[in-house]
Every structure is written in C-alpha cells, then in structure tokens.
Enzyme design. Structure first.
Site, short mmCIF file in Angstrom:
data_model
loop_
_atom_site.label_atom_id
_atom_site.label_comp_id
_atom_site.label_asym_id
_atom_site.label_seq_id
_atom_site.Cartn_x
_atom_site.Cartn_y
_atom_site.Cartn_z
N SER A 120 5.00 -0.44 3.41
CA SER A 120 4.70 -0.43 4.84
C SER A 120 4.61 -1.85 5.38
O SER A 120 5.05 -2.13 6.50
CB SER A 120 3.39 0.32 5.11
OG SER A 120 2.26 -0.41 4.67
N TYR A 150 1.61 1.13 0.46
CA TYR A 150 1.01 0.06 1.26
C TYR A 150 1.95 -1.14 1.30
O TYR A 150 2.24 -1.70 2.37
CB TYR A 150 -0.34 -0.34 0.68
CG TYR A 150 -1.01 -1.47 1.41
CD1 TYR A 150 -1.64 -1.25 2.63
CD2 TYR A 150 -1.00 -2.77 0.89
CE1 TYR A 150 -2.24 -2.30 3.31
CE2 TYR A 150 -1.60 -3.81 1.57
CZ TYR A 150 -2.21 -3.57 2.78
OH TYR A 150 -2.81 -4.60 3.46
N SER A 205 0.79 -8.91 7.45
CA SER A 205 1.39 -8.29 6.27
C SER A 205 0.48 -8.56 5.07
O SER A 205 -0.74 -8.66 5.21
CB SER A 205 2.81 -8.82 6.05
OG SER A 205 3.40 -8.23 4.92
#
Length: 271
Positions: free
Chosen positions: A185, A182, A169
């Site tokens: 996600s 981004y 992540s």
C-alpha cells in the site's frame, strides 16, 4: 532561522491523535510557523494493558490511537494556534468531502495536505501464507483509497498558484516481508506521488513523499529498540521531529520546483 513562508497557510493533516505521533508533531511544527492547522483523526481500538501505557511499547501506542486529540490541542492552545479538529474516516468518500467542506467554511482554502493516516494488521495476518481478503481491503481502503480521495479533494478545492501535498510512506515499502499488504500500500502511494505530481504541476502544486525509518512514536519498547538500532547506520531511532522537519521543508516556499520525490528519513536504514 529559516523562513519557510508558512505563516497563515492552511495545512490539513490526517492521523493526528497520537501525542507522540508524526501527525501530532507535524501539526505543532506548522503551528509554530504561524500556519492554521486542520487536524483529522480516527480512533482505532485495539486491546491494550492500561498498566503498561506509561512506557513505550504497543500498549502505549494502542492506547494513544484509541484516544482523542486533547493533549495535542492543549499544546496548540499554548502556542495560540488557530486550528480545527475533526474526527472522521478518510476511507469514506462522503467523509472526505465533508472534511474539505468544513475546512473551506472555516478558512476558505487548504494550501497543504499531509497524508499521514494509515493502518496495518496487528494480528500477524499480513504474510503471503496468512493474508486474508479483509486485511487487504482494510489496509488499502485507508492507505491508498483514502489518500487518493484526500488528494482529489485537495486539487478540486485548490486556490491560487500554490499547493503542497506530502504523503507518508515507509522506508521499507519496496521490500516489506512480514507486512506485505502494508508495504504494498505504501509502495502504491509512492507511485501515486510521482504520477499525481505530473498531473498537478500545471496548477503550481508539488507532490512529494516522506518515507520514515523506525520512528519512535511510542510503539518501540526497549527490547525492540536494542534490536532495531544496529540496523540503522546512524545509530539511533528516528524521532517524529525529524519527519516533521522534512515535511515543513517540503511545504515551504523554498521547494517550489521539488516534486515527485520520495525522501527517506531513515538514518540510512533500508537504503
């Protein structure tokens, strides 16, 4: 010296063609532990100035991501590693299935999955005022759909009572102004980590997530480094080796009861 119990384990790592990147560094770290390494990568072509690739910055980073795995393979060969390399696109379901078919034909198993591949927008369109459907679709296709497909196939091809899934992540996933798609996600990937950890626990598979802070994978130039370091309480950039060491630990025999966690490796940034 810690014995992580990784000798002869098979690890599949995505996003491995940047020699300074987390994926490549992790591949080498596993090889040093005696693991067999499956590297998957996709060339991403973005404009860069060839005269500026000798120094850290976006030109070096874009150049690295547009290339193959020759440098990484050269290091693996020095280590005498057993490895397999595939150029593929994890956003494509058929390609993901083919990745696992090739890995199973070569090694007969995949013990560890490192979901490192990711994409973002470099054109300043990842803000609420400028976001486009294409940016949303392209980002989620790789960072979310591709990661889910890689995890699905890992579970389908499981063997024995051991398995490790490690997702990547970012430490600012929960609040990422300026890169909202981004960040979203990656926050989604963190949520998936927890949910899938519960689903696959009966199989002996752990699922965890590493959230790096500002990491020097070749993209941070001197000016940006000067601006970012004051935001990191520990006073220095994170290195790819810091992330690889954490991934090794999460893949080890010592973490058989550690699952569903998001671990920030950020030097205190974005806590």
């Amino acid at each position: 010296m810690i014995d992580y119990g990784l000798k002869d384990k098979v690890v599949l790592i995505t996003g491995t063609n940047n020699p300074q990147g987390i994926g490549a560094t992790t591949a080498l770290a596993f090889a040093r532990e005696g693991a067999k390494v499956v590297m998957v990568y996709k060339r991403v072509f973005r404009p860069f100035d060839p005269s500026k690739t000798a120094h850290n910055g976006v030109d070096r980073y874009y150049h690295a991501n547009a290339g193959g795995t020759d440098e990484v393979e050269a290091e693996l060969k020095k280590l005498g590693a057993d490895y397999l390399v595939m150029e593929s696109d994890i956003a494509d379901e058929a390609a993901v299935e083919a990745i696992y078919t090739a890995a199973m034909e070569r090694y007969g198993k995949v013990d560890i999955l490192v979901n490192n591949a990711a994409t973002d927008d470099e054109n300043g369109l990842d803000t609420i005022e400028h976001i486009t459907r294409q940016v949303i679709d392209d980002t989620f296709a790789v960072n979310v759909r591709g990661s889910i497909l890689m995890m699905r196939e890992f579970v389908r091809h499981r063997t024995g009572g051991y398995g490790r899934i490690i997702n990547l992540s970012t430490d600012a996933a929960q609040v990422f102004a300026g890169q909202i798609t981004y960040g979203a996600s990656k926050a989604t990937l963190e949520a998936l980590t927890r949910s899938i950890a519960l689903e696959v626990a009966p199989y002996g598979i752990t699922v965890n997530c590493v959230a790096p802070g500002p990491t020097q994978t070749g993209w941070i130039d001197e000016a940006l480094e000067e601006a970012v370091i004051p935001l990191i309480p520990m006073g220095q950039l994170i290195q790819p080796e810091d992330i690889a060491d954490t991934i090794l630990f999460l893949a080890s025999k010592q973490t058989r009861m550690l699952t569903g966690q998001v671990i920030k490796v950020s030097g205190g940034h974005a806590l």
